[in-house]
Design a protein around this motif. Structure first.
Motif, PDB file in Angstrom:
ATOM      1  N   ARG A 178       0.823  -1.150  -0.135  1.00 23.83           N
ATOM      2  CA  ARG A 178      -0.075  -0.039  -0.088  1.00 23.83           C
ATOM      3  C   ARG A 178       0.875   1.308  -0.043  1.00 23.83           C
ATOM      4  O   ARG A 178       2.118   1.158   0.600  1.00 23.83           O
ATOM      5  N   GLY A 179       0.478   2.366  -0.496  1.00 23.48           N
ATOM      6  CA  GLY A 179       1.158   3.482  -0.528  1.00 23.48           C
ATOM      7  C   GLY A 179       0.048   4.589  -0.161  1.00 23.48           C
ATOM      8  O   GLY A 179      -0.883   4.748  -1.001  1.00 23.48           O
ATOM      9  N   ASP A 180       0.253   5.700   0.762  1.00 20.76           N
ATOM     10  CA  ASP A 180      -0.647   6.773   0.871  1.00 20.76           C
ATOM     11  C   ASP A 180       0.020   7.904   0.294  1.00 20.76           C
ATOM     12  O   ASP A 180       1.170   8.161   0.804  1.00 20.76           O
ATOM     13  N   ILE A 181      -0.800   8.600  -0.491  1.00 18.63           N
ATOM     14  CA  ILE A 181      -0.133   9.827  -1.188  1.00 18.63           C
ATOM     15  C   ILE A 181      -1.012  11.085  -0.989  1.00 18.63           C
ATOM     16  O   ILE A 181      -2.249  10.727  -0.798  1.00 18.63           O
ATOM     17  N   VAL A 182      -0.668  12.246  -0.827  1.00 16.51           N
ATOM     18  CA  VAL A 182      -1.430  13.495  -0.796  1.00 16.51           C
ATOM     19  C   VAL A 182      -1.133  14.243  -1.988  1.00 16.51           C
ATOM     20  O   VAL A 182      -0.065  14.763  -2.408  1.00 16.51           O
ATOM     21  N   VAL A 183      -2.303  14.462  -2.728  1.00 16.75           N
ATOM     22  CA  VAL A 183      -2.260  15.434  -3.896  1.00 16.75           C
ATOM     23  C   VAL A 183      -3.259  16.560  -3.507  1.00 16.75           C
ATOM     24  O   VAL A 183      -4.100  16.750  -2.975  1.00 16.75           O
ATOM     25  N   ASP A 184      -2.494  17.842  -4.091  1.00 20.63           N
ATOM     26  CA  ASP A 184      -2.984  19.192  -3.741  1.00 20.63           C
ATOM     27  C   ASP A 184      -3.812  19.408  -5.160  1.00 20.63           C
ATOM     28  O   ASP A 184      -2.719  20.103  -6.040  1.00 20.63           O
ATOM     29  N   PHE A 185      -4.730  19.136  -5.331  1.00 21.79           N
ATOM     30  CA  PHE A 185      -5.497  19.607  -6.536  1.00 21.79           C
ATOM     31  C   PHE A 185      -5.533  21.138  -6.741  1.00 21.79           C
ATOM     32  O   PHE A 185      -6.259  21.598  -7.672  1.00 21.79           O
ATOM     33  N   SER A 186      -5.343  21.907  -5.722  1.00 25.98           N
ATOM     34  CA  SER A 186      -5.561  23.295  -5.776  1.00 25.98           C
ATOM     35  C   SER A 186      -4.441  24.198  -6.723  1.00 25.98           C
ATOM     36  O   SER A 186      -4.582  25.000  -7.134  1.00 25.98           O
ATOM     37  N   ALA A 187      -3.311  23.249  -7.240  1.00 22.52           N
ATOM     38  CA  ALA A 187      -2.325  23.674  -8.093  1.00 22.52           C
ATOM     39  C   ALA A 187      -2.808  23.752  -9.575  1.00 22.52           C
ATOM     40  O   ALA A 187      -2.045  24.220 -10.222  1.00 22.52           O
ATOM     41  N   TRP A 188      -4.073  23.180  -9.863  1.00 24.55           N
ATOM     42  CA  TRP A 188      -4.544  23.338 -11.168  1.00 24.55           C
ATOM     43  C   TRP A 188      -6.010  23.942 -11.361  1.00 24.55           C
ATOM     44  O   TRP A 188      -6.641  23.959 -10.263  1.00 24.55           O
ATOM     45  N   PRO A 189      -6.128  24.664 -12.435  1.00 22.81           N
ATOM     46  CA  PRO A 189      -7.377  25.441 -12.635  1.00 22.81           C
ATOM     47  C   PRO A 189      -8.566  24.182 -12.709  1.00 22.81           C
ATOM     48  O   PRO A 189      -8.408  23.192 -13.049  1.00 22.81           O
ATOM     49  N   ILE A 190      -9.745  24.840 -12.358  1.00 19.88           N
ATOM     50  CA  ILE A 190     -10.877  24.231 -12.729  1.00 19.88           C
ATOM     51  C   ILE A 190     -11.013  23.624 -14.129  1.00 19.88           C
ATOM     52  O   ILE A 190     -10.873  24.412 -15.128  1.00 19.88           O
ATOM     53  N   GLY A 191     -11.480  22.482 -14.321  1.00 17.56           N
ATOM     54  CA  GLY A 191     -11.566  21.985 -15.738  1.00 17.56           C
ATOM     55  C   GLY A 191     -10.372  21.072 -16.146  1.00 17.56           C
ATOM     56  O   GLY A 191     -10.295  20.345 -17.258  1.00 17.56           O
ATOM     57  N   THR A 192      -9.412  21.252 -15.217  1.00 18.91           N
ATOM     58  CA  THR A 192      -8.162  20.147 -15.540  1.00 18.91           C
ATOM     59  C   THR A 192      -8.548  18.726 -15.475  1.00 18.91           C
ATOM     60  O   THR A 192      -9.230  18.393 -14.281  1.00 18.91           O
ATOM     61  N   ARG A 193      -7.905  17.908 -16.116  1.00 16.16           N
ATOM     62  CA  ARG A 193      -8.015  16.666 -16.203  1.00 16.16           C
ATOM     63  C   ARG A 193      -6.759  16.040 -15.786  1.00 16.16           C
ATOM     64  O   ARG A 193      -5.886  16.313 -16.608  1.00 16.16           O
ATOM     65  N   LEU A 194      -6.697  15.036 -14.797  1.00 18.90           N
ATOM     66  CA  LEU A 194      -5.285  14.461 -14.632  1.00 18.90           C
ATOM     67  C   LEU A 194      -5.693  12.903 -14.470  1.00 18.90           C
ATOM     68  O   LEU A 194      -6.672  12.357 -14.155  1.00 18.90           O
ATOM     69  N   TYR A 195      -4.452  12.300 -14.569  1.00 20.50           N
ATOM     70  CA  TYR A 195      -4.635  10.701 -14.815  1.00 20.50           C
ATOM     71  C   TYR A 195      -4.083  10.064 -13.681  1.00 20.50           C
ATOM     72  O   TYR A 195      -2.594  10.271 -13.677  1.00 20.50           O
ATOM     73  N   LEU A 196      -4.300   8.777 -13.322  1.00 21.80           N
ATOM     74  CA  LEU A 196      -3.490   7.881 -12.683  1.00 21.80           C
ATOM     75  C   LEU A 196      -2.918   6.981 -13.558  1.00 21.80           C
ATOM     76  O   LEU A 196      -3.982   6.384 -14.333  1.00 21.80           O
ATOM     77  N   VAL A 197      -1.513   6.735 -13.780  1.00 22.17           N
ATOM     78  CA  VAL A 197      -1.188   6.109 -14.976  1.00 22.17           C
ATOM     79  C   VAL A 197      -0.421   4.813 -14.462  1.00 22.17           C
ATOM     80  O   VAL A 197       0.663   5.112 -13.522  1.00 22.17           O
ATOM     81  N   ASN A 198      -0.355   3.812 -14.976  1.00 16.83           N
ATOM     82  CA  ASN A 198       0.752   2.825 -14.639  1.00 16.83           C
ATOM     83  C   ASN A 198       1.478   2.487 -15.888  1.00 16.83           C
ATOM     84  O   ASN A 198       1.025   2.135 -16.972  1.00 16.83           O
ATOM     85  N   ARG A 199       2.719   2.894 -15.749  1.00 14.54           N
ATOM     86  CA  ARG A 199       3.827   2.804 -16.664  1.00 14.54           C
ATOM     87  C   ARG A 199       4.744   1.268 -16.581  1.00 14.54           C
ATOM     88  O   ARG A 199       5.398   1.131 -17.693  1.00 14.54           O
ATOM     89  N   LEU A 200       4.412   0.585 -15.634  1.00 10.42           N
ATOM     90  CA  LEU A 200       5.370  -0.617 -15.395  1.00 10.42           C
ATOM     91  C   LEU A 200       4.753  -1.509 -16.617  1.00 10.42           C
ATOM     92  O   LEU A 200       3.528  -2.193 -16.585  1.00 10.42           O
ATOM     93  N   ILE A 201       5.487  -2.207 -17.159  1.00 10.35           N
ATOM     94  CA  ILE A 201       5.092  -3.536 -18.296  1.00 10.35           C
ATOM     95  C   ILE A 201       5.560  -4.473 -17.512  1.00 10.35           C
ATOM     96  O   ILE A 201       6.703  -4.900 -17.092  1.00 10.35           O
ATOM     97  N   GLN A 202       4.424  -5.635 -17.658  1.00  7.85           N
ATOM     98  CA  GLN A 202       4.786  -7.002 -16.959  1.00  7.85           C
ATOM     99  C   GLN A 202       3.817  -7.812 -17.908  1.00  7.85           C
ATOM    100  O   GLN A 202       2.764  -7.491 -18.102  1.00  7.85           O
TER     101      GLN A 202
END
Length: 579
Positions: free
Chosen positions: A374-398
């Motif tokens: 498990r991993g707990d992270i804190v994301v501060d979404f106030s750094a981006w304007p309303i309307g922004t879309r962000l993605y959780l991406v998996n880049r590891l190939i298996q």
């Protein structure tokens, strides 16, 4: 106290034969079940579904029961599966009681896929989230209502493990303690799990006032099935859920006036969000597929978060605590937070294996999670304007159960980050300002680490994880649930040296107490591994030395690979803690 399957021979060779027979039976059931007609050896055929059309489910929070009938007790009560007496029952009398109904339910992974039968705690996947506090002991009655003739892979016999909790053996979900004990027994039998919610070290006089050392507090736990030989298919079919613990430091209240409180982003399912990630394998008809014959591992072809494929979630412009759990059977992940053009965005990494780090790791770009980590992270979404879309991406190939592909495929830059575009598995839509000012914070100090008293070390053991003649072994032996591979003395500490042989990756989970990595291949571990851990990733050929203490409880526990296929195929050892 049950120590083995009543119909299981104790001879390891005969048990191996039994295991093969069970696997063959389960695979045959897979091939004939009405809802999943795919053959066991069919290769995975990815089925495209439209991403980001389903809202991220917020997991149900489990509510306590008014009472249990019959009332729980130190010893097994009428109708309860056989078990040992609860240790320290009088010291930690339950203040809350729960009842979980384990049974089949209907689930939709995506609107473009057929609704299908899963197994679930309270018949949902993921199971309901427990939200608990230190100092408030509980009893959870887990009633097995799976039909004895249930179709498909897995076993309708269960044993539930609360992953990472410091508890007595009888409530730890020992694999051989599955119930009902006899195949074909009527459903409805239950077992009461006693969760004392005390810190490790409660027998140390220095911590008598706090029921243990508060530096040993746990945060993000999860519960899942642990049935002997069948953990992988049972978890895969849905028997998993979150279990969150709070105390005076991580209080779950971002407006907490106490000077001791961290005031991390709070409010379960609002600003404190559990995210269970897994990868079901969907066949051409859109149904779950599981290959019981393949003992390498199980990789899926669909990425799900909280049981939904490629969901989206609307967030406010403020801080969120995201608790990521890798609940996959075999797959490793390396997560990135990315903008629409694929650029990496930063976050604070605050907890590893659910345990708060001594200080946040700020401005991180990746979060690597092996199965069960498990991993707990804190994301501060106030750094981006309303309307922004962000993605959780998996880049590891298996591509197989061996583990992530090598450096030729998983290409990294000089910054250590993967260069692949990856797969977007969850979208965050920033669509509003918060209704009130964000009172949460990520302070520079989180939770101090306990010392590592070398004076308590009485022994060093070496455990080698290997594959011999297609059989998964620890120190050259397959799992024997009837006898311990090690007996450790309660109240002492040991150093366990974990060695990965061959070319396979093994996430090793040790029950009962957390450990501290002293060295990884002779060097200090990286910062995110310097806290307390219960899963220790062994990459091929690695040598990891772990400091472990064995306090407060005694009985039977296990250590195993959390590639659940490897676990089911005997990469597990039993160790007993005795006074």
């Amino acid at each position: 106290m049950p120590s083995s399957h009543p119909s299981s021979p104790t001879d390891p060779a005969r048990r191996r034969s039994l295991q093969a027979g069970l696997a063959a039976t389960a695979a045959a059931l897979t091939a004939t079940q009405a809802t999943s007609p795919a053959q066991a050896k069919d290769p995975p055929r990815p089925r495209r579904v439209t991403p980001f059309v389903t809202a991220l489910p917020m997991l149900l929070v489990k509510q306590p029961a008014a009472a249990l009938s019959p009332p729980p007790g130190e010893l097994a009560v009428l109708g309860e599966a056989e078990r040992e007496g609860h240790q320290k029952w009088a010291r930690h009398l339950p203040q809350k009681v729960y009842e979980l109904d384990v049974g089949a339910g209907q689930h939709s992974f995506h609107p473009e896929l057929p609704t299908q039968t899963i197994w679930g705690y309270d018949r949902v996947f993921p199971g309901p989230t427990f939200v608990e506090r230190y100092g408030v002991p509980t009893t959870v009655r887990i009633r097995n209502n799976l039909l004895p003739d249930a179709n498909g892979p897995g076993s309708p016999q269960i044993s539930t493990h609360l992953h990472n909790l410091h508890s007595a053996s009888a409530s730890d979900g020992y694999p051989g303690d599955f119930y009902p004990r006899l195949a074909g027994a009527p459903p409805g039998q239950f077992r009461d799990h006693h969760y004392p919610h005390c810190y490790a070290g409660e027998e140390d006089a220095r911590y008598s006032a706090t029921d243990g050392d508060p530096r040993e507090s746990l945060g993000t736990l999860w519960y899942h099935d642990h049935c002997l030989f069948f953990t992988a298919p049972n978890v895969y079919r849905g028997l998993a859920g979150f279990y969150l613990l709070y105390d005076a430091v991580d209080s779950g209240n971002e407006a907490d006036p106490s000077p001791a409180a961290l005031r991390l982003p709070s409010g379960v399912n609002r600003y404190d969000i559990p995210l269970l990630v897994n990868d079901p394998r969907i066949d051409a008809s859109g149904y779950l597929q599981f290959d019981q014959f393949d003992n390498d591992g199980h990789l899926g072809n669909l990425f799900c978060v909280n049981g939904k494929a490629y969901p989206f979630h609307r967030v406010e412009r403020r801080k969120y605590r995201l608790r990521l759990l890798n609940a996959s059977v075999t797959r490793f992940y390396e997560f990135y937070l990315c903008s629409a053009d694929g650029a990496n965005q930063g976050f604070a990494h605050i907890a590893n294996d659910g345990n708060l780090l001594p200080a946040p790791l700020r401005n991180q770009r990746k979060l690597a999670l092996a199965p069960a980590e498990r991993g707990d992270i804190v994301v501060d979404f106030s750094a981006w304007p309303i309307g922004t879309r962000l993605y959780l991406v998996n880049r590891l190939i298996q591509t197989d159960g061996r583990g992530p592909e090598g450096a030729a495929v998983n290409v990294r830059g000089s910054d250590g980050l993967l260069r692949a575009a990856g797969t977007q598995i969850l979208r965050f839509d920033i669509d509003a300002d918060p209704p009130v000012a964000d009172a949460s914070q990520v302070p520079d100090r989180l939770r101090d680490l306990p010392e590592i008293p070398q004076s308590e070390v009485v022994r060093e053991r070496t455990w080698e994880f290997d594959r011999e003649n297609d059989v998964w072994t620890v120190n050259g032996k397959i799992f024997d649930d009837t006898r311990p591979a090690a007996i450790v003395k309660a109240g002492t500490a040991e150093i366990w040296r974990l060695r990965g042989k061959g070319s396979w990756h093994h996430p090793v989970h040790i029950h009962m107490e957390e450990g501290r990595i002293l060295s990884r291949n002779g060097k200090p571990p990286p910062p995110h591994e310097q806290g307390r851990k219960d899963v220790f990733v062994l990459n091929p050929g690695e040598d990891v030395r772990v400091y472990l203490r064995f306090r407060d409880f005694e009985g039977r526990y296990v250590m195993h690979c959390h590639n659940l296929i490897h676990e089911d195929h005997d990469m597990m050892v039993r160790f007993d803690v005795k006074r």
